[in-house]
Design an enzyme around this catalytic site. Sequence first.
Site, PDB file in Angstrom:
ATOM      1  N   GLN A   1      16.595 -50.542  17.174  1.00 19.94           N
ATOM      2  CA  GLN A   1      17.835 -51.336  17.616  1.00 19.94           C
ATOM      3  C   GLN A   1      17.613 -52.812  17.999  1.00 19.94           C
ATOM      4  OE1 GLN A   1      20.216 -49.557  20.555  1.00 19.94           O
ATOM      5  NE2 GLN A   1      22.244 -50.543  20.070  1.00 19.94           N
ATOM      6  N   GLY A   2      17.936 -53.620  17.319  1.00 22.38           N
ATOM      7  CA  GLY A   2      17.659 -55.380  17.716  1.00 22.38           C
ATOM      8  C   GLY A   2      19.074 -55.930  18.197  1.00 22.38           C
TER       9      GLY A   2
ATOM     10  N   SER B   1      13.459 -50.558  21.923  1.00 26.70           N
ATOM     11  CA  SER B   1      12.890 -49.090  22.034  1.00 26.70           C
ATOM     12  C   SER B   1      12.248 -48.835  20.529  1.00 26.70           C
ATOM     13  CB  SER B   1      14.027 -48.294  22.265  1.00 26.70           C
ATOM     14  OG  SER B   1      14.454 -48.463  23.537  1.00 26.70           O
TER      15      SER B   1
ATOM     16  N   GLU C   1      26.808 -44.716  20.675  1.00 28.76           N
ATOM     17  CA  GLU C   1      25.711 -44.624  21.409  1.00 28.76           C
ATOM     18  C   GLU C   1      26.297 -44.258  22.721  1.00 28.76           C
ATOM     19  OE1 GLU C   1      23.458 -48.514  21.816  1.00 28.76           O
ATOM     20  OE2 GLU C   1      22.007 -47.384  22.987  1.00 28.76           O
TER      21      GLU C   1
ATOM     22  N   ASN D   1      25.827 -49.525  33.924  1.00 32.28           N
ATOM     23  CA  ASN D   1      27.163 -48.693  34.844  1.00 32.28           C
ATOM     24  C   ASN D   1      27.862 -49.551  35.172  1.00 32.28           C
ATOM     25  OD1 ASN D   1      25.697 -46.388  34.579  1.00 32.28           O
ATOM     26  ND2 ASN D   1      25.632 -45.968  36.626  1.00 32.28           N
TER      27      ASN D   1
END
Length: 392
Positions: free
Chosen positions: A126-127, A161, A244, A378
């Site tokens: 994921q970019g 990642s 996600e 968060n």
Amino acid sequence: MDAIDTPRIQAFRREVRDFVAGQLPEAIKQRTRQGFHVSKEDMRDWTAILHRQGWSAPHWPTAYGGTDWSPLQRMVFDIELALGWAPAPSPFGLHLIGPVIYTFGTEQQKQRYLPGILDGSQFWCQGYSEPNAGSDLASLRTSARRHGDRYIVNGQKIWTSQAQYADMIFCLVRTDGSGSKQSGISMLLIDMNTPGVTVRPIITQDMSHYVNEVFFEDVEVPADNLIGEENAGWRYAKFLLENERTASAYLPQAKQDMNRLREMIGALEGEHGPLSEDPVLDSQCAELELELAAHEMTIYRILTDNARSPSAAAASMIKIRGARLQQRLSSLWNEVLGVHALPLFTPGADSSYGEPGAAGAMSQFLIRRAVSIYGGTNEIQHSIIAKRGLHL
Ligand SMILES: Cc1cc2nc3c(=O)[nH]c(=O)nc-3n(C[C@H](O)[C@H](O)[C@H](O)COP(=O)(O)OP(=O)(O)OC[C@H]3O[C@@H](n4cnc5c(N)ncnc54)[C@H](O)[C@@H]3O)c2cc1C
């Protein structure tokens, strides 16, 4: 949970449990039990096994290789896999870009990319994030300029990642800098083997190589790899982020952690006798178990209220709760192990001394600090709840 644990669900649960017990290779199971990051090979092999059963993407529509299971069945399925010590599959294809491709992609994109995601043979990353565009994602600067039937991409992504495993990256790029920040963004699918793409590892505090920097220098990307319309990428980006956050409710992982913890407490002796007889520890576990049960019911309620698309505020709420639970569980795992948890083992390192359950404990404690950061911190989730849930 009893009210929804009907005989039909019980039979389904048994079917999934038997499948995992019979099909999950023992070596993969033992590695998952240790709690390190899952290897590419383990994710690939397990996804292929699930695919042969037609179960690699239960949340996808049947037309694209998914199932017609209810939200409750999908939740039970995920939990049974985790409780059987199955590794979590790579989320980037199955949970993130797959649904974007079958919802907004062209027929050609669907035919080209969905099969490799489903059978686990093609890895994605994921970019989104850039050095100065994390929470403020719309400030991203990686540019894509159209030249005939290609885009030329220049810029940098960070914290990517699994980029070292990936065959493809889905990238947010700036195709227009003239209007509002959000309006000039597009989503491109880029082959990681294209000349000009460079992956540089970042080693995190748990000494693992999980995240990377990805650089693009005059990378040529076919215009056919654009998702949907040019400059409408923010819409697809938000669709993906909400998926996600829902996938990041971390319920199966938390259940897996709770089981690991209970197993360990059952096996260990403390200073004053078996840990299973320690009333303080027992009440700490009971508190976490209650929170876990509440989290499970909340997720179930949200999934069934909104069928396939929970609201943005609900997705943010369960992401925060799930992240906190995972962090508290990994803290207690370390507390229970005491000094045995202190060494930082890396996968494959000699962990033959000390408690067998200690191998991944410190590593997991450290990397779990990141679950309240990735997918949106968060603080950002709280702002979404305030704006979109409470209309403040
Ligand atoms: C282990 C890991 C894996 C990751 N994997 C990926 C990946 O695969 N792909 C990808 O694209 N990204 C990935 N990320 C990046 C992640 O999404 C970002 O780190 C995250 O969005 C935060 O951005 P930032 O790091 O730039 O921090 P910043 O945005 O600079 O935030 C720093 C601090 O400021 C606070 N803050 C910022 N803005 C506000 C605001 N408006 N209101 C209140 N507080 C605010 C944040 O909450 C945070 O505490 C990963 C990150 C980690 C740690």
